[in-house]
Design a protein around this motif. Structure first.
Motif, PDB file in Angstrom:
ATOM      1  N   GLY A 102       0.814  -1.204   0.000  1.00 53.78           N
ATOM      2  CA  GLY A 102       0.000   0.000   0.000  1.00 53.78           C
ATOM      3  C   GLY A 102       0.850   1.259   0.000  1.00 53.78           C
ATOM      4  N   THR A 103       0.188   2.398  -0.085  1.00 52.43           N
ATOM      5  CA  THR A 103       0.904   3.675  -0.182  1.00 52.43           C
ATOM      6  C   THR A 103       1.656   4.022   1.092  1.00 52.43           C
ATOM      7  OG1 THR A 103      -1.157   4.785   0.459  1.00 52.43           O
ATOM      8  CG2 THR A 103      -0.672   4.636  -1.892  1.00 52.43           C
ATOM      9  N   GLY A 104       1.165   3.546   2.230  1.00 51.54           N
ATOM     10  CA  GLY A 104       1.860   3.797   3.486  1.00 51.54           C
ATOM     11  C   GLY A 104       2.903   2.749   3.790  1.00 51.54           C
ATOM     12  N   GLY A 105       2.552   1.486   3.592  1.00 53.14           N
ATOM     13  CA  GLY A 105       3.493   0.411   3.862  1.00 53.14           C
ATOM     14  C   GLY A 105       4.743   0.494   3.011  1.00 53.14           C
ATOM     15  N   PHE A 133      -7.101  15.856  -2.980  1.00 49.85           N
ATOM     16  CA  PHE A 133      -5.692  15.507  -2.806  1.00 49.85           C
ATOM     17  C   PHE A 133      -5.126  15.076  -4.152  1.00 49.85           C
ATOM     18  CE2 PHE A 133      -2.667  12.126  -0.925  1.00 49.85           C
ATOM     19  CZ  PHE A 133      -1.611  13.022  -0.939  1.00 49.85           C
ATOM     20  N   THR A 134      -4.008  15.647  -4.540  1.00 49.85           N
ATOM     21  CA  THR A 134      -3.404  15.354  -5.841  1.00 49.85           C
ATOM     22  C   THR A 134      -2.573  14.064  -5.845  1.00 49.85           C
ATOM     23  OG1 THR A 134      -1.421  16.609  -5.304  1.00 49.85           O
ATOM     24  CG2 THR A 134      -3.233  17.818  -6.388  1.00 49.85           C
ATOM     25  N   GLY A 135      -2.300  13.504  -4.660  1.00 47.83           N
ATOM     26  CA  GLY A 135      -1.385  12.371  -4.586  1.00 47.83           C
ATOM     27  C   GLY A 135       0.064  12.799  -4.457  1.00 47.83           C
ATOM     28  N   ILE A 136       0.278  14.105  -4.262  1.00 48.92           N
ATOM     29  CA  ILE A 136       1.623  14.660  -4.094  1.00 48.92           C
ATOM     30  C   ILE A 136       1.710  15.279  -2.707  1.00 48.92           C
ATOM     31  CG2 ILE A 136       3.335  16.279  -5.011  1.00 48.92           C
ATOM     32  CD1 ILE A 136       1.770  16.183  -7.670  1.00 48.92           C
ATOM     33  N   HIS A 137       2.741  14.914  -1.944  1.00 49.68           N
ATOM     34  CA  HIS A 137       2.853  15.428  -0.582  1.00 49.68           C
ATOM     35  C   HIS A 137       4.299  15.370  -0.114  1.00 49.68           C
ATOM     36  CE1 HIS A 137       2.082  11.039   0.852  1.00 49.68           C
ATOM     37  NE2 HIS A 137       1.839  11.054  -0.439  1.00 49.68           N
ATOM     38  N   VAL A 138       4.591  16.179   0.886  1.00 51.62           N
ATOM     39  CA  VAL A 138       5.901  16.173   1.534  1.00 51.62           C
ATOM     40  C   VAL A 138       5.672  15.783   2.987  1.00 51.62           C
ATOM     41  CG1 VAL A 138       7.963  17.492   2.109  1.00 51.62           C
ATOM     42  CG2 VAL A 138       6.713  18.007   0.005  1.00 51.62           C
ATOM     43  N   VAL A 139       6.437  14.810   3.459  1.00 53.05           N
ATOM     44  CA  VAL A 139       6.203  14.271   4.802  1.00 53.05           C
ATOM     45  C   VAL A 139       7.522  14.125   5.546  1.00 53.05           C
ATOM     46  CG1 VAL A 139       6.179  11.937   3.810  1.00 53.05           C
ATOM     47  CG2 VAL A 139       5.220  12.316   6.086  1.00 53.05           C
ATOM     48  N   ASN A 140       7.493  14.469   6.830  1.00 55.84           N
ATOM     49  CA  ASN A 140       8.684  14.351   7.663  1.00 55.84           C
ATOM     50  C   ASN A 140       8.910  12.908   8.105  1.00 55.84           C
ATOM     51  OD1 ASN A 140       9.058  17.079   7.427  1.00 55.84           O
ATOM     52  ND2 ASN A 140       8.369  17.591   9.498  1.00 55.84           N
ATOM     53  N   ILE A 198       4.011   4.492  10.808  1.00 56.15           N
ATOM     54  CA  ILE A 198       3.371   3.474   9.975  1.00 56.15           C
ATOM     55  C   ILE A 198       3.867   2.101  10.404  1.00 56.15           C
ATOM     56  CG2 ILE A 198       3.092   2.627   7.614  1.00 56.15           C
ATOM     57  CD1 ILE A 198       3.663   5.503   6.655  1.00 56.15           C
ATOM     58  N   PRO A 199       2.973   1.120  10.547  1.00 55.19           N
ATOM     59  CA  PRO A 199       3.399  -0.241  10.904  1.00 55.19           C
ATOM     60  C   PRO A 199       4.361  -0.792   9.852  1.00 55.19           C
ATOM     61  CG  PRO A 199       1.020  -0.010  11.116  1.00 55.19           C
ATOM     62  CD  PRO A 199       1.511   1.234  10.438  1.00 55.19           C
ATOM     63  N   LEU A 200       5.357  -1.533  10.309  1.00 57.12           N
ATOM     64  CA  LEU A 200       6.385  -2.066   9.422  1.00 57.12           C
ATOM     65  C   LEU A 200       5.963  -3.413   8.842  1.00 57.12           C
ATOM     66  CD1 LEU A 200       9.264  -1.615   8.325  1.00 57.12           C
ATOM     67  CD2 LEU A 200      10.132  -2.808  10.346  1.00 57.12           C
ATOM     68  N   ASN A 201       6.255  -3.594   7.552  1.00 59.91           N
ATOM     69  CA  ASN A 201       6.045  -4.870   6.852  1.00 59.91           C
ATOM     70  C   ASN A 201       4.593  -5.342   6.843  1.00 59.91           C
ATOM     71  OD1 ASN A 201       8.819  -5.121   6.245  1.00 59.91           O
ATOM     72  ND2 ASN A 201       9.221  -6.052   8.244  1.00 59.91           N
ATOM     73  N   CYS A 202       3.682  -4.420   6.626  1.00 57.94           N
ATOM     74  CA  CYS A 202       2.278  -4.804   6.466  1.00 57.94           C
ATOM     75  C   CYS A 202       1.584  -3.780   5.569  1.00 57.94           C
ATOM     76  CB  CYS A 202       1.565  -4.912   7.813  1.00 57.94           C
ATOM     77  SG  CYS A 202       1.342  -3.351   8.675  1.00 57.94           S
ATOM     78  N   PHE A 203       0.425  -4.154   5.039  1.00 62.38           N
ATOM     79  CA  PHE A 203      -0.324  -3.273   4.156  1.00 62.38           C
ATOM     80  C   PHE A 203      -0.881  -2.100   4.950  1.00 62.38           C
ATOM     81  CE2 PHE A 203      -4.074  -1.734   2.015  1.00 62.38           C
ATOM     82  CZ  PHE A 203      -3.692  -1.701   0.689  1.00 62.38           C
ATOM     83  N   PHE A 204      -0.713  -0.904   4.394  1.00 68.12           N
ATOM     84  CA  PHE A 204      -1.204   0.290   5.093  1.00 68.12           C
ATOM     85  C   PHE A 204      -1.380   1.418   4.084  1.00 68.12           C
ATOM     86  CE2 PHE A 204      -0.989   4.071   7.756  1.00 68.12           C
ATOM     87  CZ  PHE A 204      -1.724   3.694   8.870  1.00 68.12           C
ATOM     88  N   ILE A 246      -1.450   5.346   3.423  1.00 68.50           N
ATOM     89  CA  ILE A 246      -0.966   6.565   4.061  1.00 68.50           C
ATOM     90  C   ILE A 246      -2.115   7.502   4.402  1.00 68.50           C
ATOM     91  CG2 ILE A 246      -0.577   7.789   1.873  1.00 68.50           C
ATOM     92  CD1 ILE A 246       1.567   7.994   5.095  1.00 68.50           C
ATOM     93  N   ILE A 247      -3.173   7.457   3.619  1.00 63.34           N
ATOM     94  CA  ILE A 247      -4.305   8.354   3.869  1.00 63.34           C
ATOM     95  C   ILE A 247      -4.973   8.030   5.195  1.00 63.34           C
ATOM     96  CG2 ILE A 247      -6.227   7.104   2.782  1.00 63.34           C
ATOM     97  CD1 ILE A 247      -5.279  10.773   2.155  1.00 63.34           C
ATOM     98  N   ASP A 248      -4.893   6.768   5.649  1.00 60.06           N
ATOM     99  CA  ASP A 248      -5.475   6.408   6.946  1.00 60.06           C
ATOM    100  C   ASP A 248      -4.737   7.107   8.085  1.00 60.06           C
ATOM    101  OD1 ASP A 248      -7.422   4.802   5.816  1.00 60.06           O
ATOM    102  OD2 ASP A 248      -6.197   2.982   5.940  1.00 60.06           O
TER     103      ASP A 248
END
Length: 270
Positions: free
Chosen positions: A80-83, A159-166, A173-179, A181-183
């Protein structure tokens, strides 16, 4: 600057075309979209770009093989976009990360977005615009308040799908699983940590469906002269009639007497 280009999705709404080619490699005026987006990031000054892949990964791998500044992140499972971002954290040094979906064509001023992020105290800065089809982000006084439909008097953008994140946000974000980013952004909305810049006036096109893909070419080609982009290696038969706008890719062969209008012919097609 460092960046991540998300290119691991299945592109199910673009089937059957994505059965043979991943969406980020769909040609836009005969150039793979992935290359167009990578060139934007390199021109911006990004010296480290992570591109993730999963579906038809070998094609993505081949497409970035000669790009020295690209780090290919193969994901054996869809994250996923976050994972995918969380997994890529090991490749990034301290500092914010510019993130961009690999299925959008745009001319948004990325340097303006980065400047807005570094000048403020936001942990995340989203590029938003007014796009009624996708409007779902409620904003107020320079901050994202929530992700939902707006009530009367509320200002809502897309949301354009473009973002800057620290970096510290990515660590949540949980590691090694589906996630998605919007959540995470939904959880953070209303806390004052997510800012935004408006990109109204810029061109932006999602390539989610075949109609969207053709509409992108209509926008790019219909006002140009010539309105057909034909690769020099394409073979064009006798008495071929080209109407409206369109693109014919490398190695494509168009037979005698063919009539084409408002279409995109991929490389190698006959």
């Amino acid at each position: 600057m460092q960046a991540m280009l998300l290119a691991a999705g299945f592109g199910t709404r673009l089937r059957p075309y994505t059965l043979v080619r991943p969406k980020p490699l769909f040609p836009v005026c005969n150039i793979p979209l992935l290359h167009i987006l990578l060139d934007k990031l390199i021109t911006l000054g990004c010296d480290r770009i992570v591109v993730n892949c999963h579906y038809l990964a070998e094609q993505i791998k081949a497409a970035v093989a000669d790009r020295a500044k690209v780090i290919l992140q193969h994901e054996s499972e869809v994250l996923g976009t976050g994972g995918g971002l969380r997994k890529a954290l090991e490749h990034f040094h301290d500092g914010p990360v510019l993130v961009m979906n690999g299925d959008i064509f745009h001319d948004i001023d990325l340097s303006r977005l980065i400047t807005a992020h570094t000048a403020g105290n936001d942990a995340v800065t989203l590029a938003l615009h007014d796009y009624p089809r996708f409007n779902s982000v409620v904003v107020r006084q320079g901050r994202v308040q929530k992700f939902s439909t707006a009530k009367e008097g509320e200002n809502i953008l897309a949301f354009t799908g473009i973002h800057v994140v620290n970096r510290e946000i990515l660590k949540q974000i949980p590691l090694n699983c589906f996630f998605h980013i919007i959540d995470l952004y939904k959880e953070l909305s209303g806390t004052g940590k997510i800012g935004y810049t408006r990109t109204d006036g810029s061109f932006w096109q999602d390539m989610g469906t075949p109609d969207d893909y053709l509409d992108l070419h209509r926008h790019l080609l219909s006002s140009q002269t010539p309105s057909w982009q034909i690769h020099e290696s394409a073979g064009i038969g006798k008495n071929v009639e080209l109407k409206g706008w369109g693109a014919i890719g490398p190695g494509a062969v168009i037979g005698d007497e063919a009539q084409l209008a408002r279409c995109v012919i991929w490389d190698g097609a006959q």
